[in-house]
Design a protein around this motif. Structure first.
Motif, PDB file in Angstrom:
ATOM      1  N   MET A   1      45.501  21.028  36.791  1.00 16.60           N
ATOM      2  CA  MET A   1      45.065  21.199  35.429  1.00 16.60           C
ATOM      3  C   MET A   1      45.365  22.639  34.999  1.00 16.60           C
ATOM      4  O   MET A   1      45.046  23.585  35.700  1.00 16.60           O
ATOM      5  N   THR A   2      45.916  22.804  33.834  1.00 19.66           N
ATOM      6  CA  THR A   2      46.189  24.153  33.341  1.00 19.66           C
ATOM      7  C   THR A   2      44.962  24.678  32.635  1.00 19.66           C
ATOM      8  O   THR A   2      44.194  23.940  32.046  1.00 19.66           O
ATOM      9  N   SER A   3      44.778  25.995  32.701  1.00 21.37           N
ATOM     10  CA  SER A   3      43.618  26.570  32.033  1.00 21.37           C
ATOM     11  C   SER A   3      43.924  26.717  30.547  1.00 21.37           C
ATOM     12  O   SER A   3      45.049  26.946  30.142  1.00 21.37           O
ATOM     13  N   LEU A   4      42.893  26.574  29.749  1.00 24.04           N
ATOM     14  CA  LEU A   4      43.027  26.712  28.318  1.00 24.04           C
ATOM     15  C   LEU A   4      42.889  28.171  27.943  1.00 24.04           C
ATOM     16  O   LEU A   4      42.146  28.910  28.573  1.00 24.04           O
ATOM     17  N   PRO A   5      43.589  28.610  26.917  1.00 24.44           N
ATOM     18  CA  PRO A   5      43.426  29.996  26.497  1.00 24.44           C
ATOM     19  C   PRO A   5      42.005  30.215  25.991  1.00 24.44           C
ATOM     20  O   PRO A   5      41.428  29.358  25.347  1.00 24.44           O
ATOM     21  N   ILE A   6      41.460  31.373  26.290  1.00 26.31           N
ATOM     22  CA  ILE A   6      40.121  31.728  25.833  1.00 26.31           C
ATOM     23  C   ILE A   6      40.254  32.920  24.900  1.00 26.31           C
ATOM     24  O   ILE A   6      40.905  33.898  25.223  1.00 26.31           O
ATOM     25  N   ASP A   7      39.648  32.823  23.733  1.00 28.64           N
ATOM     26  CA  ASP A   7      39.665  33.937  22.805  1.00 28.64           C
ATOM     27  C   ASP A   7      38.665  34.979  23.266  1.00 28.64           C
ATOM     28  O   ASP A   7      37.554  34.653  23.653  1.00 28.64           O
ATOM     29  N   ALA A   8      39.061  36.223  23.228  1.00 36.34           N
ATOM     30  CA  ALA A   8      38.188  37.317  23.621  1.00 36.34           C
ATOM     31  C   ALA A   8      38.320  38.440  22.611  1.00 36.34           C
ATOM     32  O   ALA A   8      39.415  38.744  22.146  1.00 36.34           O
ATOM     33  N   VAL A   9      37.192  39.021  22.266  1.00 37.41           N
ATOM     34  CA  VAL A   9      37.156  40.165  21.369  1.00 37.41           C
ATOM     35  C   VAL A   9      36.419  41.272  22.109  1.00 37.41           C
ATOM     36  O   VAL A   9      35.366  41.038  22.689  1.00 37.41           O
ATOM     37  N   VAL A  10      36.978  42.484  22.093  1.00 38.46           N
ATOM     38  CA  VAL A  10      36.362  43.635  22.750  1.00 38.46           C
ATOM     39  C   VAL A  10      36.141  44.723  21.706  1.00 38.46           C
ATOM     40  O   VAL A  10      37.036  45.014  20.913  1.00 38.46           O
ATOM     41  N   ARG A  11      34.950  45.314  21.735  1.00 35.38           N
ATOM     42  CA  ARG A  11      34.636  46.417  20.836  1.00 35.38           C
ATOM     43  C   ARG A  11      33.922  47.510  21.622  1.00 35.38           C
ATOM     44  O   ARG A  11      33.107  47.217  22.498  1.00 35.38           O
ATOM     45  N   ALA A  12      34.209  48.765  21.274  1.00 33.58           N
ATOM     46  CA  ALA A  12      33.499  49.908  21.847  1.00 33.58           C
ATOM     47  C   ALA A  12      32.233  50.135  21.027  1.00 33.58           C
ATOM     48  O   ALA A  12      32.281  50.094  19.794  1.00 33.58           O
ATOM     49  N   PHE A  13      31.121  50.362  21.707  1.00 34.22           N
ATOM     50  CA  PHE A  13      29.844  50.633  21.043  1.00 34.22           C
ATOM     51  C   PHE A  13      29.409  52.050  21.388  1.00 34.22           C
ATOM     52  O   PHE A  13      29.512  52.471  22.547  1.00 34.22           O
TER      53      PHE A  13
END
Length: 155
Positions: free
Chosen positions: A1-13
């Motif tokens: 099974m292939t992995s599905l793309p996962i959306d990721a957002v990164v922000r500096a706090f």
């Protein structure tokens, strides 16, 4: 099974990891950042309802999640909150990771891997939802980041 793309957002706090964790890991705070949405937390279950009049108690699209992991950051170790979407319409996973980046800074990583329940293929419905959820996540984290900045300046 292939992995599905996962959306990721990164922000500096501009706040330490425990402060960022308190802000972003408590999903009740997300109500301030996600338009047209009300959020309730009952033990290990979270329900977000979105719609034109959702904040006034009207019905809308329900995003029901279980809290699978809720480990605050300790020292140099990141904090991790993991959720499984178990609703009738939305399925998948989401996570929030808060990484210490210094004594008064941190990084927040929010991921979503969401698809529609039902007969259509997960890959198709995930691809349809991805742009909307990505925009919502970026917007919510931008607002949380702005709130952290304002608190840091006045705190």
């Amino acid at each position: 099974m292939t992995s599905l793309p996962i959306d990721a957002v990164v922000r500096a706090f501009p706040v330490d990891a425990p402060t960022a964790w308190t802000l972003v890991a408590d999903l009740r705070n997300h109500e301030r950042w996600i338009p047209l949405t009300r959020i309730s937390v009952d033990g290990g279950r979270v329900t977000a309802v979105s719609g034109l009049l959702a904040r006034r108690g009207a019905p809308g699209l329900k995003d029901v999640m279980t809290i699978d992991r809720f480990d605050p950051p300790v020292g140099t170790e990141p904090g991790v909150a993991a959720f499984t979407k178990v609703g009738r319409v939305l399925r998948g996973t989401a996570s929030i990771v808060v990484v210490p980046a210094g004594p008064s800074s941190s990084r927040v990583l929010w991921t979503e891997d969401v698809y529609l329940a039902g007969p259509l293929p997960r890959r198709l419905t995930g691809a349809v939802l991805r742009p909307f959820l990505g925009a919502m996540t970026r917007y919510a984290l931008m607002r949380a980041q702005n709130e952290a900045r304002a608190t840091h300046r006045h705190g």
